[in-house]
Scaffold this motif. Structure first.
Motif, PDB file in Angstrom:
ATOM      1  N   TYR A  25      21.773-127.287 -43.582  1.00 35.50           N
ATOM      2  CA  TYR A  25      22.407-125.890 -43.712  1.00 35.50           C
ATOM      3  C   TYR A  25      21.944-124.940 -42.695  1.00 35.50           C
ATOM      4  CZ  TYR A  25      22.804-127.582 -48.368  1.00 35.50           C
ATOM      5  OH  TYR A  25      23.005-128.293 -49.488  1.00 35.50           O
ATOM      6  N   ASP A  26      23.177-124.286 -42.338  1.00 37.91           N
ATOM      7  CA  ASP A  26      22.991-123.229 -41.259  1.00 37.91           C
ATOM      8  C   ASP A  26      22.194-121.888 -41.994  1.00 37.91           C
ATOM      9  OD1 ASP A  26      23.040-121.135 -39.422  1.00 37.91           O
ATOM     10  OD2 ASP A  26      25.193-120.517 -39.717  1.00 37.91           O
ATOM     11  N   ALA A  27      20.959-121.651 -41.222  1.00 36.97           N
ATOM     12  CA  ALA A  27      19.865-120.642 -41.711  1.00 36.97           C
ATOM     13  C   ALA A  27      20.593-119.266 -41.521  1.00 36.97           C
ATOM     14  CB  ALA A  27      18.672-120.788 -41.324  1.00 36.97           C
ATOM     15  N   GLY A  28      21.581-119.086 -40.490  1.00 33.38           N
ATOM     16  CA  GLY A  28      22.006-117.941 -40.220  1.00 33.38           C
ATOM     17  C   GLY A  28      21.001-116.927 -39.090  1.00 33.38           C
ATOM     18  N   GLY A  29      20.063-117.639 -38.619  1.00 31.01           N
ATOM     19  CA  GLY A  29      19.219-117.105 -37.721  1.00 31.01           C
ATOM     20  C   GLY A  29      17.896-117.723 -37.741  1.00 31.01           C
ATOM     21  N   VAL A  30      16.861-117.182 -37.037  1.00 31.12           N
ATOM     22  CA  VAL A  30      15.454-117.914 -37.029  1.00 31.12           C
ATOM     23  C   VAL A  30      14.943-117.819 -38.675  1.00 31.12           C
ATOM     24  CG1 VAL A  30      13.110-117.633 -36.250  1.00 31.12           C
ATOM     25  CG2 VAL A  30      14.952-116.556 -34.962  1.00 31.12           C
ATOM     26  N   ALA A  31      14.485-119.307 -38.813  1.00 31.30           N
ATOM     27  CA  ALA A  31      14.085-119.654 -40.103  1.00 31.30           C
ATOM     28  C   ALA A  31      12.568-120.003 -40.029  1.00 31.30           C
ATOM     29  CB  ALA A  31      15.007-120.925 -40.765  1.00 31.30           C
ATOM     30  N   GLU A  32      11.855-119.080 -40.778  1.00 26.27           N
ATOM     31  CA  GLU A  32      10.233-119.519 -40.514  1.00 26.27           C
ATOM     32  C   GLU A  32       9.587-119.301 -41.722  1.00 26.27           C
ATOM     33  OE1 GLU A  32       8.614-116.165 -38.256  1.00 26.27           O
ATOM     34  OE2 GLU A  32       9.334-116.813 -36.248  1.00 26.27           O
ATOM     35  N   SER A  33      10.234-118.684 -43.015  1.00 26.15           N
ATOM     36  CA  SER A  33       9.421-118.891 -44.104  1.00 26.15           C
ATOM     37  C   SER A  33      10.604-119.005 -45.285  1.00 26.15           C
ATOM     38  CB  SER A  33       8.951-117.535 -44.493  1.00 26.15           C
ATOM     39  OG  SER A  33       9.507-116.304 -44.334  1.00 26.15           O
ATOM     40  N   LEU A  34      10.097-119.750 -46.276  1.00 26.11           N
ATOM     41  CA  LEU A  34      11.239-120.023 -47.204  1.00 26.11           C
ATOM     42  C   LEU A  34      10.604-119.851 -48.770  1.00 26.11           C
ATOM     43  CD1 LEU A  34      12.581-123.680 -46.437  1.00 26.11           C
ATOM     44  CD2 LEU A  34      13.975-121.652 -46.337  1.00 26.11           C
ATOM     45  N   SER A  35      11.637-119.335 -49.663  1.00 26.26           N
ATOM     46  CA  SER A  35      11.259-119.277 -50.867  1.00 26.26           C
ATOM     47  C   SER A  35      12.451-119.791 -51.885  1.00 26.26           C
ATOM     48  CB  SER A  35      10.757-117.759 -51.474  1.00 26.26           C
ATOM     49  OG  SER A  35      10.081-117.926 -52.870  1.00 26.26           O
ATOM     50  N   TYR A  36      12.322-120.571 -52.836  1.00 29.88           N
ATOM     51  CA  TYR A  36      13.447-121.152 -53.751  1.00 29.88           C
ATOM     52  C   TYR A  36      13.367-120.163 -55.030  1.00 29.88           C
ATOM     53  CZ  TYR A  36      16.243-123.729 -56.730  1.00 29.88           C
ATOM     54  OH  TYR A  36      17.394-124.199 -57.577  1.00 29.88           O
ATOM     55  N   SER A  79       8.185-112.293 -42.766  1.00 29.49           N
ATOM     56  CA  SER A  79       7.162-113.322 -42.679  1.00 29.49           C
ATOM     57  C   SER A  79       7.138-113.841 -44.215  1.00 29.49           C
ATOM     58  CB  SER A  79       5.882-112.889 -42.409  1.00 29.49           C
ATOM     59  OG  SER A  79       4.938-113.876 -42.426  1.00 29.49           O
ATOM     60  N   GLY A  80       6.099-113.543 -45.120  1.00 33.01           N
ATOM     61  CA  GLY A  80       5.778-114.241 -46.171  1.00 33.01           C
ATOM     62  C   GLY A  80       6.999-113.912 -47.337  1.00 33.01           C
ATOM     63  N   LEU A  81       7.319-114.741 -48.232  1.00 35.27           N
ATOM     64  CA  LEU A  81       8.319-114.511 -49.283  1.00 35.27           C
ATOM     65  C   LEU A  81       7.836-114.953 -50.724  1.00 35.27           C
ATOM     66  CD1 LEU A  81      11.683-115.585 -47.565  1.00 35.27           C
ATOM     67  CD2 LEU A  81      10.592-113.281 -47.600  1.00 35.27           C
ATOM     68  N   ALA A  82       7.922-114.410 -51.855  1.00 34.34           N
ATOM     69  CA  ALA A  82       7.514-114.791 -53.039  1.00 34.34           C
ATOM     70  C   ALA A  82       8.126-114.180 -54.127  1.00 34.34           C
ATOM     71  CB  ALA A  82       5.876-114.648 -53.253  1.00 34.34           C
ATOM     72  N   PHE A  83       8.631-115.133 -55.242  1.00 35.29           N
ATOM     73  CA  PHE A  83       8.941-114.421 -56.497  1.00 35.29           C
ATOM     74  C   PHE A  83       8.135-114.193 -57.770  1.00 35.29           C
ATOM     75  CE2 PHE A  83      12.976-115.147 -53.999  1.00 35.29           C
ATOM     76  CZ  PHE A  83      13.813-114.236 -54.622  1.00 35.29           C
ATOM     77  N   SER A  84       8.330-113.431 -58.365  1.00 33.38           N
ATOM     78  CA  SER A  84       7.674-113.321 -59.702  1.00 33.38           C
ATOM     79  C   SER A  84       8.719-113.588 -60.801  1.00 33.38           C
ATOM     80  CB  SER A  84       7.433-111.761 -59.961  1.00 33.38           C
ATOM     81  OG  SER A  84       8.594-111.102 -60.318  1.00 33.38           O
ATOM     82  N   ALA A  85       7.999-113.960 -61.789  1.00 30.47           N
ATOM     83  CA  ALA A  85       8.976-114.581 -63.096  1.00 30.47           C
ATOM     84  C   ALA A  85      10.151-113.449 -63.349  1.00 30.47           C
ATOM     85  CB  ALA A  85       8.331-114.995 -64.116  1.00 30.47           C
ATOM     86  N   GLU A  86      10.130-112.141 -63.156  1.00 29.30           N
ATOM     87  CA  GLU A  86      10.960-111.083 -63.417  1.00 29.30           C
ATOM     88  C   GLU A  86      12.091-111.059 -62.354  1.00 29.30           C
ATOM     89  OE1 GLU A  86       7.612-110.738 -63.607  1.00 29.30           O
ATOM     90  OE2 GLU A  86       7.767-111.419 -65.896  1.00 29.30           O
ATOM     91  N   SER A  87      12.142-112.001 -61.570  1.00 31.91           N
ATOM     92  CA  SER A  87      12.950-111.912 -60.361  1.00 31.91           C
ATOM     93  C   SER A  87      12.719-110.898 -59.387  1.00 31.91           C
ATOM     94  CB  SER A  87      14.480-111.732 -60.926  1.00 31.91           C
ATOM     95  OG  SER A  87      14.899-112.642 -61.718  1.00 31.91           O
ATOM     96  N   ASP A  88      11.532-110.470 -59.015  1.00 32.08           N
ATOM     97  CA  ASP A  88      11.260-109.581 -58.010  1.00 32.08           C
ATOM     98  C   ASP A  88      10.681-110.594 -56.732  1.00 32.08           C
ATOM     99  OD1 ASP A  88      11.116-106.914 -59.594  1.00 32.08           O
ATOM    100  OD2 ASP A  88       9.343-107.465 -60.586  1.00 32.08           O
ATOM    101  N   LEU A 109      17.927-120.325 -51.746  1.00 28.98           N
ATOM    102  CA  LEU A 109      16.863-120.426 -50.848  1.00 28.98           C
ATOM    103  C   LEU A 109      16.978-119.348 -50.094  1.00 28.98           C
ATOM    104  CD1 LEU A 109      17.050-123.936 -48.907  1.00 28.98           C
ATOM    105  CD2 LEU A 109      15.267-123.214 -50.344  1.00 28.98           C
ATOM    106  N   TYR A 110      15.952-118.453 -50.223  1.00 30.45           N
ATOM    107  CA  TYR A 110      15.558-117.141 -49.508  1.00 30.45           C
ATOM    108  C   TYR A 110      14.781-117.573 -48.238  1.00 30.45           C
ATOM    109  CZ  TYR A 110      17.448-114.695 -53.522  1.00 30.45           C
ATOM    110  OH  TYR A 110      18.262-114.437 -54.353  1.00 30.45           O
ATOM    111  N   VAL A 111      15.413-117.067 -46.978  1.00 35.97           N
ATOM    112  CA  VAL A 111      14.799-117.555 -45.763  1.00 35.97           C
ATOM    113  C   VAL A 111      14.485-116.054 -45.042  1.00 35.97           C
ATOM    114  CG1 VAL A 111      15.333-118.660 -43.441  1.00 35.97           C
ATOM    115  CG2 VAL A 111      16.759-119.114 -45.844  1.00 35.97           C
ATOM    116  N   GLY A 112      13.069-116.286 -44.464  1.00 35.03           N
ATOM    117  CA  GLY A 112      12.649-115.311 -43.714  1.00 35.03           C
ATOM    118  C   GLY A 112      12.575-115.832 -42.066  1.00 35.03           C
ATOM    119  N   GLY A 113      12.897-114.734 -41.360  1.00 26.84           N
ATOM    120  CA  GLY A 113      12.817-115.226 -39.986  1.00 26.84           C
ATOM    121  C   GLY A 113      13.304-113.818 -39.259  1.00 26.84           C
ATOM    122  N   GLY A 114      12.714-113.521 -37.800  1.00 26.54           N
ATOM    123  CA  GLY A 114      13.336-112.343 -37.105  1.00 26.54           C
ATOM    124  C   GLY A 114      13.104-111.096 -37.918  1.00 26.54           C
TER     125      GLY A 114
END
Length: 289
Positions: A258-269, A35-44, A274-279
């Motif tokens: 672009y092909d998301a490689g599967g279900v594409a529900e959430s995104l974070s850059y 589901s949700g995705l998020a990045f910190s300034a430290e690449s977490d 791009l990081y894609v959440g889904g499934g």
């Protein structure tokens, strides 16, 4: 008003790589439900539903290490009636605190970088509890925007003064939200209506109407996740179509698919990807050489 999307010009085609140059790669799998995705300034990379619903995982991008548990919200948040905690949208603010849209109990949470402190920033408006919340966005001035698709509402929250209000004067059943880098526009994905709408954000705390950026309704495509890169290019995750599309919001042109490689529900850059959440997994699309 409605702005049509035009095919990409040759100038814009040179900016992003072609579809043939971008291949999705799995970053984290399996998950209970990505589901949700998020990045910190430290690449977490923080992600929802690690091993079970309500548990938030943390993954250090670039290191060959397994994810770890950042926090289990069930240890902190009590059920509301029959509803238990369910982490949905995530964002990290300028102070490194993780913001969580808890879709189960209908709360907007803020967690310290060490996960030793959890606050409820908002859980009601005008005396009525939020029914549910799905995603959130942070403006450069610190304002927070939270979608509630069941009530057709986008809440606007200004934590420093304790303000909780409503942004939208129209009814929108929004899931994904993204704030433009300059803070002037909030982009909202409305899968039930097969469209993406935009709110021009006023400084004043007043109601505003949206305008339609992309209308997929003839095809039934359901846009879900939205994200901007540092150039202000907009990316849409198109659910079961398993596709990501890129747009120039200012010019109203489509730049790439672009092909998301599967279900594409959430995104974070983050940092050119791009990081894609889904499934049951999280995938990465590298947009740089």
């Amino acid at each position: 008003p409605k702005k049509s999307i035009k095919p990409a010009s040759s100038r814009n085609e040179e900016i992003l790589p072609s579809a043939e140059e971008v291949r999705p790669e799995t970053v984290i799998s399996p998950l209970e439900h990505s589901s949700g995705l998020a990045f910190s300034a430290e690449s977490d990379l923080f992600f929802s539903n690690y091993e079970k619903e309500g548990r938030i995982g943390k993954y250090k991008v670039g290191l060959q290490q397994a994810p770890e548990v950042f926090i289990d919200l069930a240890d902190w948040v009590s059920p509301v009636g029959e509803f238990t905690v369910r982490a949905e949208g995530l964002k990290v603010d300028d102070e490194g605190r993780l913001l969580v849209a808890d879709g189960g109990t209908g709360k907007l949470l803020r967690i310290s970088p060490t996960a030793h402190k959890l606050e409820v920033l908002a859980d009601s408006y005008d005396g009525y509890r939020f029914g549910s919340v799905k995603d959130l966005a942070i403006a450069p001035n610190g304002d927070l925007f939270v979608s509630s698709p069941h009530t057709g509402t986008i809440y606007r929250i200004r934590p420093d003064i304790g303000y909780v209000g409503i942004l939208n004067d129209d009814l929108v059943r929004v899931e994904g939200l993204a704030m433009s880098p300059d803070g002037n526009q909030l982009v909202a994905a409305e899968p039930d209506a097969s469209r993406v709408v935009v709110y021009d954000i006023p400084e004043d705390l007043i109601l505003v109407d949206s305008w339609t950026l992309v209308d997929f309704s003839p095809s039934g495509v359901e846009p879900r996740g939205v994200a901007f890169d540092e150039r202000g290019r907009l990316f849409l995750a198109l659910g079961n179509l398993n596709e990501i599309r890129a747009f120039d919001l200012a010019l109203g042109v489509e730049l790439a698919r672009y092909d998301a490689g599967g279900v594409a529900e959430s995104l974070s850059y983050w940092n050119g990807s791009l990081y894609v959440g889904g499934g049951k997994e999280i995938r990465r699309l590298n947009l740089r050489d």
